[in-house]
Design a protein around this motif. Sequence first.
Motif, PDB file in Angstrom:
ATOM      1  N   ASN A   1       0.824  -1.206   0.000  1.00 41.55           N
ATOM      2  CA  ASN A   1       0.000   0.000   0.000  1.00 41.55           C
ATOM      3  C   ASN A   1       0.858   1.257   0.000  1.00 41.55           C
ATOM      4  O   ASN A   1       0.533   2.232  -0.649  1.00 41.55           O
ATOM      5  CB  ASN A   1      -0.917   0.039   1.226  1.00 41.55           C
ATOM      6  N   SER A   2       1.934   1.217   0.781  1.00 45.56           N
ATOM      7  CA  SER A   2       2.818   2.384   0.833  1.00 45.56           C
ATOM      8  C   SER A   2       4.219   1.944   1.231  1.00 45.56           C
ATOM      9  O   SER A   2       4.403   0.954   1.939  1.00 45.56           O
ATOM     10  CB  SER A   2       2.286   3.432   1.823  1.00 45.56           C
ATOM     11  N   ILE A   3       5.176   2.723   0.739  1.00 46.46           N
ATOM     12  CA  ILE A   3       6.573   2.496   1.100  1.00 46.46           C
ATOM     13  C   ILE A   3       7.247   3.859   1.137  1.00 46.46           C
ATOM     14  O   ILE A   3       7.035   4.697   0.271  1.00 46.46           O
ATOM     15  CB  ILE A   3       7.274   1.536   0.107  1.00 46.46           C
ATOM     16  N   SER A   4       8.033   4.080   2.189  1.00 47.77           N
ATOM     17  CA  SER A   4       8.835   5.306   2.247  1.00 47.77           C
ATOM     18  C   SER A   4      10.251   4.915   2.641  1.00 47.77           C
ATOM     19  O   SER A   4      10.468   3.980   3.409  1.00 47.77           O
ATOM     20  CB  SER A   4       8.248   6.324   3.230  1.00 47.77           C
ATOM     21  N   PHE A   5      11.194   5.637   2.064  1.00 48.11           N
ATOM     22  CA  PHE A   5      12.607   5.320   2.259  1.00 48.11           C
ATOM     23  C   PHE A   5      13.365   6.623   2.437  1.00 48.11           C
ATOM     24  O   PHE A   5      13.223   7.540   1.630  1.00 48.11           O
ATOM     25  CB  PHE A   5      13.133   4.563   1.037  1.00 48.11           C
ATOM     26  N   GLU A   6      14.136   6.707   3.513  1.00 45.90           N
ATOM     27  CA  GLU A   6      14.990   7.865   3.750  1.00 45.90           C
ATOM     28  C   GLU A   6      16.391   7.358   4.060  1.00 45.90           C
ATOM     29  O   GLU A   6      16.567   6.490   4.913  1.00 45.90           O
ATOM     30  CB  GLU A   6      14.483   8.695   4.927  1.00 45.90           C
ATOM     31  N   ASN A   7      17.379   7.916   3.361  1.00 46.29           N
ATOM     32  CA  ASN A   7      18.767   7.579   3.645  1.00 46.29           C
ATOM     33  C   ASN A   7      19.617   8.834   3.424  1.00 46.29           C
ATOM     34  O   ASN A   7      20.080   9.081   2.314  1.00 46.29           O
ATOM     35  CB  ASN A   7      19.266   6.438   2.758  1.00 46.29           C
ATOM     36  N   LYS A   8      19.769   9.601   4.478  1.00 42.91           N
ATOM     37  CA  LYS A   8      20.590  10.811   4.414  1.00 42.91           C
ATOM     38  C   LYS A   8      21.834  10.658   5.279  1.00 42.91           C
ATOM     39  O   LYS A   8      22.402  11.637   5.742  1.00 42.91           O
ATOM     40  CB  LYS A   8      19.768  12.020   4.858  1.00 42.91           C
ATOM     41  N   VAL A   9      22.245   9.419   5.469  1.00 43.57           N
ATOM     42  CA  VAL A   9      23.405   9.103   6.286  1.00 43.57           C
ATOM     43  C   VAL A   9      24.663   9.260   5.438  1.00 43.57           C
ATOM     44  O   VAL A   9      24.704   8.842   4.277  1.00 43.57           O
ATOM     45  CB  VAL A   9      23.305   7.657   6.827  1.00 43.57           C
ATOM     46  N   ALA A  10      25.682   9.868   6.015  1.00 41.08           N
ATOM     47  CA  ALA A  10      26.955  10.034   5.305  1.00 41.08           C
ATOM     48  C   ALA A  10      27.573   8.669   5.021  1.00 41.08           C
ATOM     49  O   ALA A  10      27.410   7.717   5.797  1.00 41.08           O
ATOM     50  CB  ALA A  10      27.909  10.882   6.145  1.00 41.08           C
TER      51      ALA A  10
ATOM     52  N   SER B   1      14.598   1.466  11.412  1.00 38.97           N
ATOM     53  CA  SER B   1      15.217   2.766  11.687  1.00 38.97           C
ATOM     54  C   SER B   1      16.497   2.551  12.482  1.00 38.97           C
ATOM     55  O   SER B   1      16.784   1.447  12.936  1.00 38.97           O
ATOM     56  CB  SER B   1      14.255   3.685  12.445  1.00 38.97           C
ATOM     57  N   ASP B   2      17.244   3.640  12.645  1.00 40.49           N
ATOM     58  CA  ASP B   2      18.506   3.581  13.370  1.00 40.49           C
ATOM     59  C   ASP B   2      18.275   3.899  14.842  1.00 40.49           C
ATOM     60  O   ASP B   2      17.569   4.865  15.166  1.00 40.49           O
ATOM     61  CB  ASP B   2      19.501   4.574  12.763  1.00 40.49           C
ATOM     62  N   THR B   3      18.863   3.117  15.730  1.00 37.90           N
ATOM     63  CA  THR B   3      18.674   3.343  17.168  1.00 37.90           C
ATOM     64  C   THR B   3      19.334   4.631  17.639  1.00 37.90           C
ATOM     65  O   THR B   3      18.937   5.198  18.644  1.00 37.90           O
ATOM     66  CB  THR B   3      19.231   2.167  18.001  1.00 37.90           C
ATOM     67  N   ASP B   4      20.342   5.105  16.897  1.00 37.52           N
ATOM     68  CA  ASP B   4      21.042   6.334  17.268  1.00 37.52           C
ATOM     69  C   ASP B   4      20.475   7.561  16.551  1.00 37.52           C
ATOM     70  O   ASP B   4      21.132   8.603  16.503  1.00 37.52           O
ATOM     71  CB  ASP B   4      22.539   6.212  16.956  1.00 37.52           C
ATOM     72  N   MET B   5      19.281   7.426  15.987  1.00 39.89           N
ATOM     73  CA  MET B   5      18.569   8.534  15.347  1.00 39.89           C
ATOM     74  C   MET B   5      19.271   9.074  14.102  1.00 39.89           C
ATOM     75  O   MET B   5      19.106  10.245  13.744  1.00 39.89           O
ATOM     76  CB  MET B   5      18.299   9.669  16.345  1.00 39.89           C
ATOM     77  N   GLN B   6      20.077   8.246  13.441  1.00 37.02           N
ATOM     78  CA  GLN B   6      20.636   8.637  12.151  1.00 37.02           C
ATOM     79  C   GLN B   6      19.471   8.772  11.157  1.00 37.02           C
ATOM     80  O   GLN B   6      18.450   8.090  11.296  1.00 37.02           O
ATOM     81  CB  GLN B   6      21.628   7.587  11.646  1.00 37.02           C
ATOM     82  N   PRO B   7      19.599   9.639  10.145  1.00 36.29           N
ATOM     83  CA  PRO B   7      18.482   9.843   9.206  1.00 36.29           C
ATOM     84  C   PRO B   7      18.337   8.692   8.202  1.00 36.29           C
ATOM     85  O   PRO B   7      18.584   8.833   7.005  1.00 36.29           O
ATOM     86  CB  PRO B   7      18.835  11.163   8.519  1.00 36.29           C
ATOM     87  N   PHE B   8      17.953   7.534   8.728  1.00 34.82           N
ATOM     88  CA  PHE B   8      17.710   6.347   7.908  1.00 34.82           C
ATOM     89  C   PHE B   8      16.415   5.712   8.381  1.00 34.82           C
ATOM     90  O   PHE B   8      16.249   5.449   9.575  1.00 34.82           O
ATOM     91  CB  PHE B   8      18.853   5.338   8.042  1.00 34.82           C
ATOM     92  N   GLU B   9      15.506   5.468   7.435  1.00 36.17           N
ATOM     93  CA  GLU B   9      14.241   4.840   7.807  1.00 36.17           C
ATOM     94  C   GLU B   9      13.577   4.240   6.578  1.00 36.17           C
ATOM     95  O   GLU B   9      13.584   4.823   5.495  1.00 36.17           O
ATOM     96  CB  GLU B   9      13.307   5.884   8.424  1.00 36.17           C
ATOM     97  N   ILE B  10      13.010   3.067   6.771  1.00 35.66           N
ATOM     98  CA  ILE B  10      12.173   2.422   5.764  1.00 35.66           C
ATOM     99  C   ILE B  10      10.857   2.088   6.448  1.00 35.66           C
ATOM    100  O   ILE B  10      10.849   1.484   7.518  1.00 35.66           O
ATOM    101  CB  ILE B  10      12.799   1.114   5.226  1.00 35.66           C
ATOM    102  N   LYS B  11       9.757   2.498   5.826  1.00 35.77           N
ATOM    103  CA  LYS B  11       8.423   2.156   6.341  1.00 35.77           C
ATOM    104  C   LYS B  11       7.634   1.514   5.206  1.00 35.77           C
ATOM    105  O   LYS B  11       7.628   2.028   4.093  1.00 35.77           O
ATOM    106  CB  LYS B  11       7.662   3.401   6.785  1.00 35.77           C
ATOM    107  N   ILE B  12       6.991   0.417   5.535  1.00 34.63           N
ATOM    108  CA  ILE B  12       6.199  -0.306   4.534  1.00 34.63           C
ATOM    109  C   ILE B  12       4.876  -0.720   5.150  1.00 34.63           C
ATOM    110  O   ILE B  12       4.837  -1.199   6.281  1.00 34.63           O
ATOM    111  CB  ILE B  12       6.946  -1.560   4.025  1.00 34.63           C
ATOM    112  N   GLU B  13       3.816  -0.527   4.382  1.00 36.14           N
ATOM    113  CA  GLU B  13       2.518  -1.106   4.733  1.00 36.14           C
ATOM    114  C   GLU B  13       2.132  -2.051   3.610  1.00 36.14           C
ATOM    115  O   GLU B  13       2.059  -1.657   2.446  1.00 36.14           O
ATOM    116  CB  GLU B  13       1.430  -0.055   4.899  1.00 36.14           C
TER     117      GLU B  13
END
Length: 135
Positions: A10-19, A52-64
């Motif tokens: 239904n939905s997918i979001s991906f963020e990867n702004k980690v150096a 997601s990253d436990t140290d709050m790095q800007p990385f996340e994948i969400k899927i429904e």
Amino acid sequence: MVELKGYKVNSISFENKVANGVQLKLQNQVKYNVNYIDAENKCIGILNFKVSDTDMQPFEIKIEMVGEFSFGENDEKPDIHVNSFDQIFPFLRQIISNTTTMCGMPGLMIPIMKLDRNSVNVGVPIKNDDGEILN
């Protein structure tokens, strides 16, 4: 016998702004609910998954994802819940691996997860501290 008839994302979001070179400590969150259509021996499983990253790095994948399943007349709902999750979860793993690979990262293969039949509550929604229904 529980049988997967089909699934869709239904939905997918991906963020990867980690150096580059930053090591991530990933955590997974899963929520799986099943809605039953007893008269047709059919159910719809709704899987929400977040990495997601436990140290709050800007990385996340969400899927429904949703899956449609058939089941036998003698199947018990906790077993249907667990078996339907077991059938849709490999597709989630593949989608996450393919997504990360296509986005220029090494393929991320999340660990296999199993539900405990004894922790499944059918017909009685349980809410977490944020008021979200867990199942």
